[in-house]
Write an enzyme that holds these catalytic residues in place. Structure first.
Site, PDB file in Angstrom:
ATOM      1  CB  SER A   1     -31.845 -52.076  -1.075  1.00  0.00           C
ATOM      2  OG  SER A   1     -30.544 -52.332  -1.562  1.00  0.00           O
ATOM      3  CD  GLU A   2     -30.929 -47.508  -3.437  1.00  0.00           C
ATOM      4  OE1 GLU A   2     -31.430 -47.003  -4.468  1.00  0.00           O
ATOM      5  OE2 GLU A   2     -31.051 -47.022  -2.298  1.00  0.00           O
ATOM      6  CB  THR A   3     -32.894 -50.761  -9.775  1.00  0.00           C
ATOM      7  OG1 THR A   3     -33.404 -51.976  -9.219  1.00  0.00           O
ATOM      8  CG2 THR A   3     -32.618 -50.972 -11.256  1.00  0.00           C
TER       9      THR A   3
END
Length: 266
Positions: A45-47
């Site tokens: 979902s996030e980097t």
């Protein structure tokens, strides 16, 4: 050029729970297009990408489909990496980002996010919203994300949205919430418009959830649970115009991204 990465399960003390985020500690910024490609490759979902600027860390976050202005769990993950793997001194790390100055502090076993509190404005409940969520809505409010109140924790857990319909609505993300049974409140967060159907645990959503429930429940310290499939516990405080969002984090993997031609480095 080859880059080290670290995966952290945020808002969990155990692996395979909470919200996974990938973290890159860079010496200098990569091209925006490359960072977006890397985030899509990891498909979490996030980097998070960060570069030191003076005494602070400049942090940016990418979903598989877009850069976002604020992300809680990947900031928690970045602090975990800096404290545990890179021996960042002290008990507090300050980050700068598009949303201003953020901080993460160590408080016993918790990492505590210091984020802005966001007030909400009432919004009329539309038929399109109820149809997209597939549930009856008690009320709706708007901050940076749409905040939707349901009648019970059971309704929050049972919600099965039409993600294509949600993605057509004019908001990047939709929070659903209700009074909790074992916690002060529960929530879930959907953002199909930016490539994340459901985020497991969303720190930034609590920038509006905490002020809303603090006012409703007449208390400034709150326990919260995001009841996604992976789930996550959050310890919350409202302190004036800031929210403190505490949770544990577990480092689960480290590796290297190979950007050089095959065989050029081993």
């Amino acid at each position: 050029m080859n880059l080290d990465f670290h995966q952290v399960d945020a808002f969990s003390s155990q692996p395979f729970a909470g919200n996974p985020a990938m973290v890159y500690r860079l010496d200098a910024w990569l091209a925006d297009e490359l960072m977006q490609h890397i985030a899509a490759e990891h498909n979490l979902s996030e980097t998070a990408f960060m570069v030191r600027e003076g005494s602070r860390w400049h942090i940016r976050w990418f979903t598989p489909g877009a850069e976002v202005a604020l992300c809680g769990h990947a900031t928690l993950a970045a602090a975990k990496v800096l404290f545990e793997l890179y021996d960042e001194p002290g008990q507090r790390i300050e980050f700068i980002c598009k949303s201003g100055v953020l901080a993460v502090s160590r408080e016993d076993e918790l990492l505590v996010l210091d984020f802005p509190a966001l007030s909400v404005q009432p919004l009329a409940v539309s038929l399109e919203l109820e149809q997209a969520l597939g549930v009856s809505v008690i009320s709706a409010m708007l901050a940076d994300k749409l905040l939707v109140v349901l009648d019970s924790e059971q309704s929050v857990r049972a919600c099965n949205p039409d993600f294509a319909a949600l993605a057509r609505l004019p908001w990047s993300g939709v929070i659903i919430t209700a009074r909790g049974e074992a916690h002060d409140f529960v929530s879930r967060f959907f953002a199909p418009a930016i490539g994340v159907n459901e985020d497991p645990v969303t720190g930034s959503a609590h920038c509006s959830l905490i002020p809303y429930w603090a006012q409703r429940l007449k208390k400034s310290m709150l326990s919260a649970y995001q009841c996604s499939a992976r789930g996550g516990e959050l310890q919350c405080r409202l302190e004036g115009e800031r929210v403190m969002i505490g949770g544990q984090a577990r480092l689960v993997a480290s590796g290297r991204l190979w950007l050089e031609p095959a065989g050029s480095e081993r």
